[in-house]
Design a protein around this motif. Structure first.
Motif, PDB file in Angstrom:
ATOM      1  N   PRO A  11       0.913  -1.247   0.088  1.00  0.00           N
ATOM      2  CA  PRO A  11      -0.093  -0.109  -0.086  1.00  0.00           C
ATOM      3  C   PRO A  11       0.891   1.374   0.183  1.00  0.00           C
ATOM      4  CG  PRO A  11       0.084  -0.906   2.213  1.00  0.00           C
ATOM      5  CD  PRO A  11       0.836  -1.928   1.300  1.00  0.00           C
ATOM      6  N   VAL A  12       0.263   2.183  -0.636  1.00  0.00           N
ATOM      7  CA  VAL A  12       1.056   3.655  -0.777  1.00  0.00           C
ATOM      8  C   VAL A  12       0.230   4.754  -0.283  1.00  0.00           C
ATOM      9  CG1 VAL A  12       3.099   2.866  -2.164  1.00  0.00           C
ATOM     10  CG2 VAL A  12       1.123   3.983  -3.053  1.00  0.00           C
ATOM     11  N   HIS A  52      -0.836  -0.043 -11.319  1.00  0.00           N
ATOM     12  CA  HIS A  52      -1.913   0.817 -11.901  1.00  0.00           C
ATOM     13  C   HIS A  52      -1.869   2.210 -11.586  1.00  0.00           C
ATOM     14  CE1 HIS A  52      -5.847   2.534 -12.297  1.00  0.00           C
ATOM     15  NE2 HIS A  52      -5.649   2.159 -13.548  1.00  0.00           N
ATOM     16  N   SER A  53      -1.730   3.194 -12.456  1.00  0.00           N
ATOM     17  CA  SER A  53      -1.807   4.486 -12.077  1.00  0.00           C
ATOM     18  C   SER A  53      -0.421   4.986 -11.332  1.00  0.00           C
ATOM     19  CB  SER A  53      -3.176   5.108 -11.522  1.00  0.00           C
ATOM     20  OG  SER A  53      -3.271   6.530 -11.495  1.00  0.00           O
ATOM     21  N   LEU A  59       6.591   2.211  -9.838  1.00  0.00           N
ATOM     22  CA  LEU A  59       7.487   1.240 -10.298  1.00  0.00           C
ATOM     23  C   LEU A  59       8.370   1.832 -11.361  1.00  0.00           C
ATOM     24  CD1 LEU A  59       4.996  -1.615 -10.709  1.00  0.00           C
ATOM     25  CD2 LEU A  59       6.890  -1.694  -9.027  1.00  0.00           C
ATOM     26  N   ALA A  60       8.003   2.506 -12.139  1.00  0.00           N
ATOM     27  CA  ALA A  60       8.875   3.090 -13.000  1.00  0.00           C
ATOM     28  C   ALA A  60      10.097   3.851 -12.743  1.00  0.00           C
ATOM     29  CB  ALA A  60       7.983   3.964 -14.199  1.00  0.00           C
ATOM     30  N   LEU A  61       9.752   4.936 -11.725  1.00  0.00           N
ATOM     31  CA  LEU A  61      10.631   5.549 -11.111  1.00  0.00           C
ATOM     32  C   LEU A  61      11.794   4.743 -10.429  1.00  0.00           C
ATOM     33  CD1 LEU A  61       8.578   8.172  -9.521  1.00  0.00           C
ATOM     34  CD2 LEU A  61      10.101   8.608 -11.427  1.00  0.00           C
ATOM     35  N   SER A  83      -2.271   2.333 -16.906  1.00  0.00           N
ATOM     36  CA  SER A  83      -2.700   3.782 -17.173  1.00  0.00           C
ATOM     37  C   SER A  83      -1.648   4.400 -16.398  1.00  0.00           C
ATOM     38  CB  SER A  83      -4.097   3.567 -16.227  1.00  0.00           C
ATOM     39  OG  SER A  83      -5.051   3.043 -17.014  1.00  0.00           O
ATOM     40  N   TYR A  84      -0.297   4.425 -17.068  1.00  0.00           N
ATOM     41  CA  TYR A  84       0.744   5.054 -16.329  1.00  0.00           C
ATOM     42  C   TYR A  84       0.457   6.488 -16.014  1.00  0.00           C
ATOM     43  CZ  TYR A  84       5.483   6.816 -16.166  1.00  0.00           C
ATOM     44  OH  TYR A  84       6.690   7.317 -15.698  1.00  0.00           O
TER      45      TYR A  84
END
Length: 107
Positions: A11-12, A52-53, A59-61, A83-84
């Motif tokens: 969770p974030v 998602h979103s 994750l990309a960072l 849905s980046y």
């Protein structure tokens, strides 16, 4: 874990401080993996990140930082990003991640 795999949902909080929450999520993930390690029975498992979103952006960072300087989540072998994001680079990537993201994109 008995089948040779595990699902860890991290969770974030919702925040505009994406760099900080990415690092926090990575730390929580690592703690969960350490807790599962005796149950899994493996010292290392490849990880596939799914986000998602905002989760996809985090994750990309983390992946960009890992690729650029060897920190982050080294066991990640792939990410599924749904849905980046839609803002441009300067409005999307936190300043402290920009050099890592630029280096990863150029590689």
């Amino acid at each position: 874990a008995g089948e040779g795999c595990a699902v860890v949902a991290t969770p974030v909080p919702t925040s505009v401080r994406h760099g900080e929450i990415a690092e926090r999520a990575a730390g929580m993930f690592e703690m969960a993996v350490e807790e599962l390690r005796p149950t899994i029975g493996y010292s290392w498992l490849p990880t596939i990140g799914i986000g998602h979103s905002l989760g996809a952006k985090l994750l990309a960072l983390l992946s960009a930082r890992e690729r650029a300087n060897g920190s982050g989540m080294p066991r990640v072998v792939a990410n599924v990003l749904m849905s980046y994001n839609n803002p441009d680079f300067n409005n999307s990537v936190p300043r402290d991640f920009r050099s890592a993201a630029s280096s990863a994109a150029a590689a």
